[in-house]
Design a protein around this motif. Structure first.
Motif, short mmCIF file in Angstrom:
data_model
loop_
_atom_site.label_atom_id
_atom_site.label_comp_id
_atom_site.label_asym_id
_atom_site.label_seq_id
_atom_site.Cartn_x
_atom_site.Cartn_y
_atom_site.Cartn_z
N ASN A 6 0.85 -1.21 0.00
CA ASN A 6 0.00 0.00 0.00
C ASN A 6 0.87 1.24 0.00
O ASN A 6 1.74 1.38 0.86
N VAL A 7 0.62 2.12 -0.94
CA VAL A 7 1.33 3.40 -0.98
C VAL A 7 0.34 4.47 -0.56
O VAL A 7 -0.79 4.51 -1.06
N THR A 8 0.74 5.31 0.38
CA THR A 8 -0.12 6.42 0.80
C THR A 8 0.57 7.73 0.54
O THR A 8 1.73 7.93 0.95
N VAL A 9 -0.12 8.61 -0.15
CA VAL A 9 0.41 9.95 -0.43
C VAL A 9 -0.62 10.98 -0.02
O VAL A 9 -1.79 10.66 0.19
N GLY A 10 -0.17 12.20 0.09
CA GLY A 10 -1.07 13.29 0.45
C GLY A 10 -1.46 14.15 -0.73
O GLY A 10 -2.15 15.16 -0.57
N SER A 11 -1.05 13.77 -1.90
CA SER A 11 -1.32 14.62 -3.06
C SER A 11 -2.62 14.20 -3.73
O SER A 11 -2.92 13.03 -3.87
N ASP A 39 -0.29 -4.88 -10.21
CA ASP A 39 -1.43 -5.09 -9.33
C ASP A 39 -1.05 -5.54 -7.92
O ASP A 39 -1.92 -5.74 -7.08
N MET A 40 0.24 -5.66 -7.65
CA MET A 40 0.67 -5.89 -6.27
C MET A 40 0.72 -4.59 -5.48
O MET A 40 0.93 -4.60 -4.27
N VAL A 41 0.57 -3.48 -6.21
CA VAL A 41 0.76 -2.18 -5.57
C VAL A 41 -0.52 -1.38 -5.62
O VAL A 41 -1.10 -1.20 -6.69
N ASN A 42 -0.96 -0.91 -4.48
CA ASN A 42 -2.11 -0.02 -4.45
C ASN A 42 -1.65 1.35 -3.99
O ASN A 42 -0.75 1.46 -3.16
N VAL A 43 -2.27 2.38 -4.55
CA VAL A 43 -1.91 3.75 -4.17
C VAL A 43 -3.17 4.48 -3.74
O VAL A 43 -4.19 4.40 -4.43
N GLU A 44 -3.10 5.14 -2.63
CA GLU A 44 -4.24 5.94 -2.15
C GLU A 44 -3.77 7.32 -1.76
O GLU A 44 -2.66 7.48 -1.23
N THR A 45 -4.64 8.28 -1.99
CA THR A 45 -4.42 9.60 -1.43
C THR A 45 -5.15 9.64 -0.09
O THR A 45 -6.37 9.48 -0.04
N GLY A 46 -4.42 9.82 0.97
CA GLY A 46 -5.07 9.91 2.28
C GLY A 46 -5.55 11.32 2.53
O GLY A 46 -5.35 12.21 1.70
#
Lengths: 293, 159, 770
Positions: free
Chosen positions: C491-496, C519-526
């Motif tokens: 899981n990748v979390t960014v603020g952008s 597809d092993m990597v998910n990205v979310e903007t928190g």
């Protein structure tokens, strides 16, 4: 939007009696592409309606019929898509199919009705110049019965028609096409689609050999109402169908126009376009007339 | 004003809804039915973000009054996917990169679906004409044209 | 595996050894968008929601005599009515558009919000605003920025104190500052002079001089989703905001200062942005938050299209006087410019960027550039994709063509001759790092439209035009977190805020560093409470800065796994690699530990490994400007002035295109906006300062029938600091359109329109046909 009463009559008579009952505070609604926009913006040319009388359940208003001898009958509730795609209209009343096809996006064409376009009476209404050059008649029903009006007499001013508040436009009638007649409608807009016409020009020419036997020229967006350019017509009838005649008629059409300057164009530009477009449409109509002889 | 009860089919299901006369079909679908895929971009029929298919034809639902939807057959973006899989038009928009912010996309896809239903092999000009009522500010349309061409090809291929 | 994984580009190593970056990858949020499931702010519902109707001032400049809200408050269904007097305390700053919710004494522009109505029914809220009775005493309205600069001009407003330019810095970082308004009251909010050499001498050497004034209309970002904001303030004391913004942390910081709340008591969620283009940073959040604080209920404000056009932050009208001189051999010898940017009633116009660019494309020994940011009684302006750039570029790029034409020189050659390169100086004196301007010019020569030049020019009423553009870009610190899940996925979390597909790009970066399938990597903007800090998604810097942070975080995660694996693999980290979803000894896939195993060992009950969380934080110090070259083919109807765009191509230096599919989309999107500015878009005002076309019918965005497919050519001159050499990407593509089209029209019919948009009417006048 502020609220209102909503009625959905199923017959013309029901609709008329609802309009009469409301005593001027009701408006008929067809496709909504003009009326609903105006109501949302509180920009109706009349007091905000207390009652909306929806016409879309009235099947009598929808039909389009063409009979060789009898001409064309278009129900006021026919949509722009219906008009633009109807085979008889495309073949025999090409300028009207063109006008209906210019009205806006496909979505707008699917919703907007020819009755609505006419009764909204914008000077730029795209079906109006074609209806004028085809000598259309408006069939109107009110509490006192039915009457017919030449389309030119229906338009009274920007957003104003000759309809009383309790009358309904039910049908448009176009006479049977004359042989050796060609007609065309073109409009000028900043984008290729979606805009209100800056200028609209419709022309119908009936030829006898190379001579113009009968001419109709109608202009949109250059006067308080769509109108026939009578001086242009006079400069055409009896004359040879050539560029010189067309140029003179185009100059005359400018004299018949009285455009204003608004956010879409200056009066000067509109006059210039009347001249350019009238000449072009005349040439196009003449070609179509020759093709249909 | 008292609410009116209307009955209409939405995405294949019959729905009965109490509506105020001044509500539009768009807000009825979004608020009462919670189908928020269709969007309001302008409210005046100029942008196409609210496009739905009503009785087989695309309309700008922001200009249709809710009571006028009575008895009609309505398809929204939510009606395009089958359970668990995307309509080929939807898939093609993803694959061709024909979407960015996504706000115009539901209306655009509904219009494109309807276009292909009427004309399974549109030319580029026909695609451009068919979508002229749907504004997109992000893509410049190029990849949207490609998406529709890709969808048409795939639909024809599997026909 | 879900079906949508089939759509993703297969990630096998390419010639560079890249497995995920440099690949055409579809948007990870694509399925949600095409099904209408993506949640935009207006899609959110919550119990107790109050809708906002706003009363906008009907005068461009007036003293407020009274506002009577009694009738509005009495309308059944109205919950409350607010004027300035009813608002909760906030740190008010009348010199900043975003420092003032409602004025109490003076209205400064037509469309300035002066009161709000709350109701559970949005129709009633709107209806009630029409019942508010406000009385005004009209004051002189100053509408023309050039006239506003005169000493005897009436003043637009009270003098400015304490101007906050922090938002503008998020868009562009230049090592220079404007001089704020001096002591003498004036409508000039700031000025900036740039000079070097001796322009008089430069003009004396010139064989051709062009001296002309160029004007560009006020234009609107016209995101299809209008401004949309929800705020709530409940008994927990947390201010909760969901808003369509490119800058959630900026919003949080501003609200914290405005209401005296600690930043950690404010949670801002950037809802999906339905188009921003610089115009969705911070506007209505202050008002909506104040209403939520006052009512302790959730408050939703969706601007209607009309209100958004009247009362948001469009791009400025500009008046640019440009004089340029060129020698017979094509050398640019002198450049003198006076750039006037109409900022509206509050400061914030991107005058600096315009000054830098007008003199920043070409080497020139002698420059004299004076920029003025001028106040008028119009709605104040904000950023639009490369703010300030298209205006200046219209001027200089028209001049380059005009001088070339007079000297009989090739427009492409003349540009190549003078184009800036690494080490050349901007007007500010700052030197350019490695840049790809020349390369873009060389690339556009290869485009289909430029190759067909001779053929097009030989066709009556058809022409081809060329122009360059560019953008310096912004810089801002950024951070990212990458967490290993129990099953080895990430899981990748960014603020952008993801406005350009940046999250998909981050997915690619992470997958590349870890050498795993996408597809092993998910990205979310928190949100601002859960995500690590990122600057606003503006200035084209999202991938440039946050992408670097993501890369660092992924590398940190990888390094942590290497160090944890030392004992079991019995080698040092330098002898390990990631491949096949495992950490392995280099070249020995059988001596490995799978990511899955790491996941279990670091998350299970009694697991021996600490949780594996990679952290990346950067500050960006080096600009990575990106340039474009654009070519257009037009056809002019010589009698109606009608202009048809037949073809368009754009070349852009992306540094390294991590996702070429996405970069192409940005190029085409920006180019289409530049074309809209060139031909149709114009906010028109009457003599009272009222906007006459606040709708999408008469404010004309290009439709699909107006835009042909746009050819894209990606050029890659790597940046020093960007991830994998990537540069700033999003903005430059809007910059050259107006000039490219103006040049094409001149090529077609030999007429120049010095005002954008180039309308048929203006063209006919330029052709002396009207």
């Amino acid at each position: 939007m502020r609220t209102f009463e909503f009625e959905a009559p199923e017959t013309i008579d029901e609709a008329v009696s609802l309009l009469k009952k409301a005593g001027g505070s009701a408006r008929p609604l067809a496709g909504g592409t003009d009326l609903v926009v105006q109501m949302k913006e509180s920009a109706t040319r009349f007091p905000y309606p207390a009652t909306i009388v929806s016409l879309d359940r009235i099947s009598e208003l929808r039909g389009i019929d063409f009979a060789d001898g009898g001409g064309l009958r278009i129900g006021a509730g026919a949509t722009m898509t219906d008009v633009a795609t109807h085979p008889a209209i495309r073949e025999r009343y090409a300028a009207l199919a063109e006008g209906a096809g210019f009205v806006g996006s496909l979505q707008t064409m699917n919703m907007a009705t020819i009755g609505g376009n006419v009764c909204n009476a914008a000077p730029s209404a795209d079906t109006a110049p074609p209806l004028l050059v085809y000598d259309a008649e408006a069939v109107i029903i009110g509490p006192d019965g039915r009457r017919t009006l030449p389309i030119a007499e229906l338009f009274r001013g920007p957003g104003q028609t000759a309809l009383a508040p309790d009358e309904l436009l039910v049908e448009l009638r176009l006479p049977a096409p004359t042989p050796a007649t060609g007609a065309a409608y073109q409009r000028n807009t900043p984008r290729k689609q979606m805009d209100i016409a800056v200028v609209g020009v419709a022309v119908a020419l009936t030829l006898s050999g190379d001579t113009i036997e009968r001419a109709r020229v109608a202009l949109g967006a250059v006067a308080p109402t769509p109108l026939r350019a009578k001086s242009a017509e006079a400069a055409l009838e009896g004359k040879p169908a050539n560029d010189e005649t067309f140029a003179k008629a185009a100059a005359a059409a400018v004299e018949d126009s009285s455009p204003i300057t608004d956010i879409r164009a200056s009066a000067e530009f509109r006059r210039h376009l009347v001249k350019v477009m009238t000449a072009r449409q005349l040439a196009e109509a003449a070609n179509r007339a020759k093709g249909s002889a | 004003m008292a609410k009116q009860l209307i009955t209409f089919t939405v995405n294949g299901r019959e729905r009965e809804v109490a509506v105020e006369p001044h509500w539009t079909l768009l807000e009825t679908v979004r608020e009462t039915l919670s189908l928020t895929g269709s969007k309001e971009g302008c409210g005046t029929g100029d942008c196409g973000a609210c496009t739905m298919i009503v009785d087989g034809r695309i309309v700008t639902s922001c200009l249709m009054l809710a009571p006028q939807a009575n008895g009609r057959d309505v398809t929204t973006i939510e009606g395009l996917e089958a359970i668990g899989s995307l309509d080929p038009v939807q898939q093609a928009f993803i694959d061709a990169g024909g979407l960015q912010c996504g706000f115009c996309i539901p209306g655009m896809i509904v219009a494109a679906r309807n276009l292909l239903d009427d004309n399974p092999s549109p030319t580029l000009d026909q695609i451009r004409e068919g979508l002229a009522g749907n504004l997109c500010r992000c893509t410049g349309y190029t990849k949207i044209y490609e998406a529709v061409e890709l969808a048409a090809e795939r639909i024809r291929g599997s026909a | 595996m879900p079906d949508d994984t089939k759509t993703r580009e297969s990630t096998s190593a390419d010639g560079n050894g890249h497995t995920a970056v440099g690949k055409r990858v579809t948007r990870l949020e694509g399925a949600a968008k095409v099904t209408g499931k993506t949640v935009f702010a207006d899609d959110m519902k919550m119990p107790g929601l109050l809708h906002v109707g706003v009363l906008y001032a009907p005068q461009a400049h007036a003293r407020i005599k009274s506002i009577d809200t009694a009738k509005a408050a009495a309308l059944p269904g109205v919950y409350a009515v607010f004027t300035a007097a009813d608002l909760p305390d906030y740190k008010r700053n009348d010199s900043n558009r975003n420092g003032l919710i409602f004025p109490d004494k003076e209205v400064l522009f037509h469309g300035q919000p002066i009161a709000a109505v709350l109701s559970e029914d949005p129709h009633i809220a709107e209806e009630a605003t029409a019942l508010i009775e406000a009385e005004f005493e009209p004051l002189p309205a100053v509408l023309d920025p050039v006239a506003a600069m005169e000493n005897d001009s009436p003043l637009v407003r009270q003098p400015l104190v304490d101007v906050d330019r922090s938002e503008a810095r998020g868009h562009v970082s230049v090592e220079t500052e404007e001089t704020e308004q001096q002591d003498e009251p004036s409508n000039i909010a700031s000025r900036a002079p740039f000079a070097r050499g001796d322009v008089a001498a430069g003009f004396a050497e010139a064989d051709v001089i062009i001296d002309r004034t160029w004007r560009t209309a006020m234009v609107h970002q016209s995101y299809i989703e209008p401004h949309s904001t929800i705020a709530d303030y409940d008994a927990s004391g947390e201010l909760r905001v969901w808003t369509s913004t490119q800058g959630p942390f900026h919003v949080r910081n501003e609200l914290a200062q405005a209401f005296g709340l600690p930043e950690n008591r404010i949670r801002v969620t950037a809802t999906e942005v339905g188009g921003g283009f610089g115009g969705k940073i911070y506007l209505t959040e202050l008002m909506v938050a104040a209403l939520a604080i006052a009512t302790r209920r959730p408050v939703k404000h969706i601007m209607s299209r009309k209100d958004d056009m009247i009362a948001a932050t469009p791009a400025p009208y500009t008046h640019i006087e440009l004089k340029t001189g060129m020698k017979r051999d094509g050398t640019l010898t002198a450049l003198q410019a006076r750039l006037i940017y109409d900022s509206g009633a509050f400061p914030g116009a991107p005058m600096l960027a315009g000054c830098i660019l007008v003199g920043g494309y070409y080497r020139c020994d002698n420059i004299d550039i004076k920029g003025f940011e001028v106040l008028t009684n119009k709605v104040s302006v904000g950023a639009l994709r490369a703010p300030g750039a298209h205006n200046a570029t219209f001027a200089i790029e028209s001049h380059m063509d005009m001088m070339a034409k007079e000297l009989g020189l090739d427009p492409l050659e003349v540009r190549l001759k003078n184009a800036v390169a690494e080490g050349d100086l901007m007007p500010s004196g700052q030197a350019y790092p490695a840049i790809g301007l020349r390369e873009c010019l060389e690339a556009i020569a290869d485009s289909d439209v430029w190759r067909r030049r001779r053929e097009i020019e030989a066709t009556p009423n058809r022409g081809v035009g060329l122009a360059i553009g560019g953008w310096i870009g912004g810089l801002q610190p950024a951070s990212a977190i990458v967490c290993l899940n129990g099953d080895g996925t990430v899981n990748v979390t960014v603020g952008s805020a993801d406005i350009t597909g940046s999250n998909t790009t981050f997915q690619q970066i992470t997958a590349e560093v870890l050498n795993v399938p996408l597809d092993m990597v998910n990205v979310e903007t928190g949100d601002t409470k859960t995500a690590p800090y990122a600057g606003m998604s503006a200035g084209s810097k999202t991938v440039y800065t946050v992408g670097r942070a993501v890369k660092k975080a992924a590398e940190d995660l990888r390094q942590q796994m290497f160090e944890l694996a030392m004992k079991r693999l019995e080698v040092e980290p330098e002898d390990m690699e990631v491949a096949n979803c495992q950490v392995q000894v280099k070249g020995a896939p059988d001596r490995a530990m799978t990511f899955k195993r790491f996941g279990r060992l670091s998350t299970n009950f009694g697991g021996p490994f600490p949780a594996i969380v990679g952290r990346g934080a950067i500050t960006a110090r080096k600009i990575a400007p990106s340039f474009v070259a654009q070519a257009a083919e037009v056809e002019v109807d010589p009698d109606t002035g009608g202009i048809t765009l037949h073809a368009c191509a754009i070349a852009q230096d992306a540094g390294f295109a991590i996702n070429p599919l996405s970069v192409e989309g940005q190029m085409q999107g920006g180019a289409s906006q530049g074309i809209g500015i060139a031909l149709w878009e114009e906010m028109q005002h009457d003599e009272h300062g009222r906007l006459l076309n606040p709708n999408l019918l008469d404010y004309r965005l290009p439709t699909s029938r107006d835009l042909p497919p746009i050819e894209t050519i990606i050029v890659e001159v790597p940046s020093e600091e960007g991830p994998f050499g990537a540069r700033i990407v999003g903005e430059p593509s809007i910059v050259a359109g107006a000039a490219a089209i103006g040049n094409a029209i001149d090529n077609a019919v030999g007429a120049r329109v010095d005002e954008a948009p180039i309308t048929p009417e203006r063209l006919l006048r330029a052709m002396s046909k009207l």
